[in-house]
Design a protein around this motif. Structure first.
Motif, PDB file in Angstrom:
ATOM      1  N   GLY A 169      22.284  24.441  36.028  1.00  0.00           N
ATOM      2  CA  GLY A 169      21.916  25.054  34.764  1.00  0.00           C
ATOM      3  C   GLY A 169      21.931  23.967  33.709  1.00  0.00           C
ATOM      4  O   GLY A 169      22.668  22.975  33.827  1.00  0.00           O
ATOM      5  N   LEU A 170      21.124  24.129  32.678  1.00  0.00           N
ATOM      6  CA  LEU A 170      21.003  23.128  31.623  1.00  0.00           C
ATOM      7  C   LEU A 170      21.126  23.815  30.271  1.00  0.00           C
ATOM      8  O   LEU A 170      20.597  24.915  30.064  1.00  0.00           O
ATOM      9  N   GLY A 171      21.817  23.173  29.362  1.00  0.00           N
ATOM     10  CA  GLY A 171      21.884  23.666  27.995  1.00  0.00           C
ATOM     11  C   GLY A 171      21.963  22.518  27.014  1.00  0.00           C
ATOM     12  O   GLY A 171      22.249  21.368  27.388  1.00  0.00           O
ATOM     13  N   SER A 208      10.410  25.611  26.554  1.00  0.00           N
ATOM     14  CA  SER A 208       9.814  26.081  27.798  1.00  0.00           C
ATOM     15  C   SER A 208      10.398  27.452  28.144  1.00  0.00           C
ATOM     16  O   SER A 208      11.520  27.776  27.741  1.00  0.00           O
ATOM     17  N   PRO A 209       9.670  28.270  28.927  1.00  0.00           N
ATOM     18  CA  PRO A 209      10.150  29.625  29.226  1.00  0.00           C
ATOM     19  C   PRO A 209      11.454  29.672  29.998  1.00  0.00           C
ATOM     20  O   PRO A 209      12.155  30.691  29.970  1.00  0.00           O
ATOM     21  N   ILE A 210      11.834  28.586  30.683  1.00  0.00           N
ATOM     22  CA  ILE A 210      13.061  28.596  31.472  1.00  0.00           C
ATOM     23  C   ILE A 210      14.302  28.764  30.599  1.00  0.00           C
ATOM     24  O   ILE A 210      15.342  29.239  31.057  1.00  0.00           O
ATOM     25  N   PHE A 211      14.193  28.426  29.309  1.00  0.00           N
ATOM     26  CA  PHE A 211      15.335  28.611  28.404  1.00  0.00           C
ATOM     27  C   PHE A 211      15.362  30.081  27.981  1.00  0.00           C
ATOM     28  O   PHE A 211      14.688  30.504  27.060  1.00  0.00           O
ATOM     29  N   ARG A 212      16.191  30.854  28.676  1.00  0.00           N
ATOM     30  CA  ARG A 212      16.193  32.306  28.550  1.00  0.00           C
ATOM     31  C   ARG A 212      17.387  32.858  27.783  1.00  0.00           C
ATOM     32  O   ARG A 212      17.444  34.054  27.503  1.00  0.00           O
ATOM     33  N   GLU A 213      18.381  31.996  27.478  1.00  0.00           N
ATOM     34  CA  GLU A 213      19.554  32.424  26.726  1.00  0.00           C
ATOM     35  C   GLU A 213      19.699  31.538  25.484  1.00  0.00           C
ATOM     36  O   GLU A 213      19.176  30.414  25.422  1.00  0.00           O
ATOM     37  N   LEU A 214      20.461  32.044  24.521  1.00  0.00           N
ATOM     38  CA  LEU A 214      20.670  31.322  23.267  1.00  0.00           C
ATOM     39  C   LEU A 214      22.093  31.601  22.786  1.00  0.00           C
ATOM     40  O   LEU A 214      22.463  32.756  22.601  1.00  0.00           O
ATOM     41  N   VAL A 215      22.871  30.538  22.638  1.00  0.00           N
ATOM     42  CA  VAL A 215      24.192  30.682  22.027  1.00  0.00           C
ATOM     43  C   VAL A 215      24.079  30.380  20.538  1.00  0.00           C
ATOM     44  O   VAL A 215      23.467  29.379  20.149  1.00  0.00           O
ATOM     45  N   LEU A 216      24.655  31.239  19.715  1.00  0.00           N
ATOM     46  CA  LEU A 216      24.776  31.010  18.275  1.00  0.00           C
ATOM     47  C   LEU A 216      26.246  30.815  17.958  1.00  0.00           C
ATOM     48  O   LEU A 216      27.082  31.650  18.306  1.00  0.00           O
ATOM     49  N   THR A 242      23.187  31.803  31.712  1.00  0.00           N
ATOM     50  CA  THR A 242      24.337  32.259  30.940  1.00  0.00           C
ATOM     51  C   THR A 242      25.549  31.368  31.184  1.00  0.00           C
ATOM     52  O   THR A 242      25.579  30.545  32.097  1.00  0.00           O
ATOM     53  N   THR A 243      26.555  31.556  30.366  1.00  0.00           N
ATOM     54  CA  THR A 243      27.907  31.076  30.670  1.00  0.00           C
ATOM     55  C   THR A 243      28.339  31.666  32.017  1.00  0.00           C
ATOM     56  O   THR A 243      27.994  32.802  32.348  1.00  0.00           O
ATOM     57  N   ASP A 244      29.093  30.897  32.808  1.00  0.00           N
ATOM     58  CA  ASP A 244      29.632  31.339  34.107  1.00  0.00           C
ATOM     59  C   ASP A 244      28.540  31.843  35.033  1.00  0.00           C
ATOM     60  O   ASP A 244      28.744  32.769  35.831  1.00  0.00           O
ATOM     61  N   ALA A 245      27.377  31.231  34.940  1.00  0.00           N
ATOM     62  CA  ALA A 245      26.232  31.715  35.715  1.00  0.00           C
ATOM     63  C   ALA A 245      26.455  31.606  37.215  1.00  0.00           C
ATOM     64  O   ALA A 245      25.983  32.462  37.978  1.00  0.00           O
ATOM     65  N   ALA A 246      27.148  30.574  37.674  1.00  0.00           N
ATOM     66  CA  ALA A 246      27.350  30.410  39.117  1.00  0.00           C
ATOM     67  C   ALA A 246      28.077  31.608  39.714  1.00  0.00           C
ATOM     68  O   ALA A 246      27.715  32.103  40.792  1.00  0.00           O
ATOM     69  N   ASN A 247      29.089  32.109  39.022  1.00  0.00           N
ATOM     70  CA  ASN A 247      29.853  33.250  39.532  1.00  0.00           C
ATOM     71  C   ASN A 247      29.117  34.570  39.332  1.00  0.00           C
ATOM     72  O   ASN A 247      29.147  35.446  40.201  1.00  0.00           O
ATOM     73  N   ASP A 297      21.374  38.875  37.283  1.00  0.00           N
ATOM     74  CA  ASP A 297      20.227  38.039  36.912  1.00  0.00           C
ATOM     75  C   ASP A 297      20.618  37.213  35.697  1.00  0.00           C
ATOM     76  O   ASP A 297      20.557  37.682  34.567  1.00  0.00           O
ATOM     77  N   VAL A 298      21.048  35.977  35.934  1.00  0.00           N
ATOM     78  CA  VAL A 298      21.609  35.158  34.854  1.00  0.00           C
ATOM     79  C   VAL A 298      20.932  33.800  34.709  1.00  0.00           C
ATOM     80  O   VAL A 298      21.361  32.975  33.909  1.00  0.00           O
ATOM     81  N   GLY A 299      19.900  33.522  35.501  1.00  0.00           N
ATOM     82  CA  GLY A 299      19.166  32.271  35.337  1.00  0.00           C
ATOM     83  C   GLY A 299      19.717  31.083  36.097  1.00  0.00           C
ATOM     84  O   GLY A 299      19.227  29.964  35.905  1.00  0.00           O
ATOM     85  N   TRP A 300      20.711  31.283  36.955  1.00  0.00           N
ATOM     86  CA  TRP A 300      21.244  30.175  37.762  1.00  0.00           C
ATOM     87  C   TRP A 300      20.148  29.663  38.682  1.00  0.00           C
ATOM     88  O   TRP A 300      19.471  30.436  39.363  1.00  0.00           O
TER      89      TRP A 300
END
Length: 352
Positions: free
Chosen positions: A183-185, A282-290, A307-312, A319-322
């Motif tokens: 995952g990338l942020g 790009s569309p792969i960025f599906r979450e946003l932290v404020l 998302t945060t903790d996406a692996a788990n 469906d969290v984008g991992w």
């Protein structure tokens, strides 16, 4: 020549770092990329709208040169996972994995490896329309990397400066023989030039996010809810006294920048002063932290691919984008920032 570059030797946090400086003489603009500190685009400076000189669009901790805390200034890169992994523990292909417990509570892993390590300089490139710098990090650069991440990786990041535009392009490749989990942020800290002494009260924010993840102790439960009330930034809203540390999702791939084809994610402005900063991805960025840090001198608008903790959460069927990148595969993604210095004040239309 409109665009120029130089490499300086600088020290922060007791560690020497080459710093690549990109300049646009016509803008004018100035960018600093610190190779020794996570390839962090620490500064993006543009023409001051009220007087001669430059003003910062990114916040830099005043203690940067003394402490150089990796994720509290500039534009940190978070890879191979953004934010937290619960207890630093996850399972890959049936094998338990354990990461260092390095968040502020010392209970979870946070922000991957990339922001804390030196990167290699690969190239400096320019043409008549832009100038860019590319850096590289691989698993072999991570101390004990083979024990900390189960699959080899390579990430290239290119920072490009053009007229009132900064783009961060990442290419992730898998040189291994098994699928790469990742995952990338990004964790950029933005400020508006009209902020008085860092005051956020008249800064205005609008985002595309339509839902919000329920968090307990900064970790998502897997439940989302539609944004409502003070959590809804779909219309411009004053930051005022908002204290944000929220994970948003459901970013529609609707409104696009006609030049780049990237999708709109957020706009930062000021209720009383001109100038707007637009984020497209790009569309792969599906979450946003404020996030508004305690010092209240900036707001972090953080695009994530997961998302945060996406692996788990992915292992639990959410469906969290991992991501899983096949052997020999690559993924190219882009975040684009556009500064519109003459845009009208961004008058809030939502109650704060």
């Amino acid at each position: 020549m409109r665009y120029t570059s130089e490499i300086l030797d600088r020290t922060a946090g007791g560690k020497a770092s080459p710093v690549v400086v990109l300049r646009d003489s016509r803008g004018p603009q100035r960018v600093e990329v610190w190779l020794g500190h996570g390839f962090n685009t620490l500064r993006w400076q543009v023409a001051d709208p009220t007087r001669s000189g430059l003003v910062d669009l990114l916040y830099v901790d005043p203690a940067w040169e003394e402490t150089a805390v990796p994720t509290r200034s500039g534009f940190p890169i978070l890879f191979p996972f953004p934010n937290r992994i619960r207890d630093g523990h996850w399972v890959h292909d049936g094998t338990p994995q354990q990461l260092p417990l390095n968040d502020s509570t010392h209970k979870n892993a946070i922000h991957g490896f990339s922001p804390r390590l030196p990167w290699r300089l690969l190239s400096l490139d320019q043409d008549v329309d832009e100038i860019s710098v590319t850096g590289e990090l691989a698993r072999a650069d991570v101390p004990d990397g083979e024990s900390l991440w189960p699959v080899d990786f390579r990430i290239l990041v290119t920072v490009t400066l053009s007229a009132n535009r900064l783009t961060i392009a990442s290419e992730i490749t898998n040189p291994d023989t098994q699928p790469l989990p990742w995952g990338l942020g990004y964790h950029p800290y933005f400020r508006h030039p009209a902020q008085a002494d860092g005051d956020l009260s008249r800064v205005t924010l609008q985002t595309a996010a339509r839902s919000r993840w329920e968090l307990v102790d900064s970790l998502p439960t897997g439940v989302t809810e539609a944004v409502t009330g003070k959590h809804d930034f779909q219309s411009p809203r004053l930051l005022a006294d908002h204290h944000l540390d929220d994970l948003y999702g459901d970013l529609p791939n609707g409104r696009r920048n006609p030049k780049s084809g990237l999708f709109w994610r957020a706009t930062l402005g000021h209720a009383d002063a001109p100038g707007r900063l637009e984020m497209n991805t790009s569309p792969i960025f599906r979450e946003l932290v404020l996030f508004t840090p305690p010092h209240r001198k900036a707001v972090a608008i953080e695009p994530y691919t997961c998302t945060t903790d996406a692996a788990n959460l992915a292992a639990a069927g959410k469906d969290v984008g991992w991501q899983l990148l096949p052997p020999g595969g690559s993924n190219l993604n882009v975040v684009e920032l556009i500064w519109e210095p003459n845009a009208a004040p961004m008058v809030p239309t939502a109650a704060s």
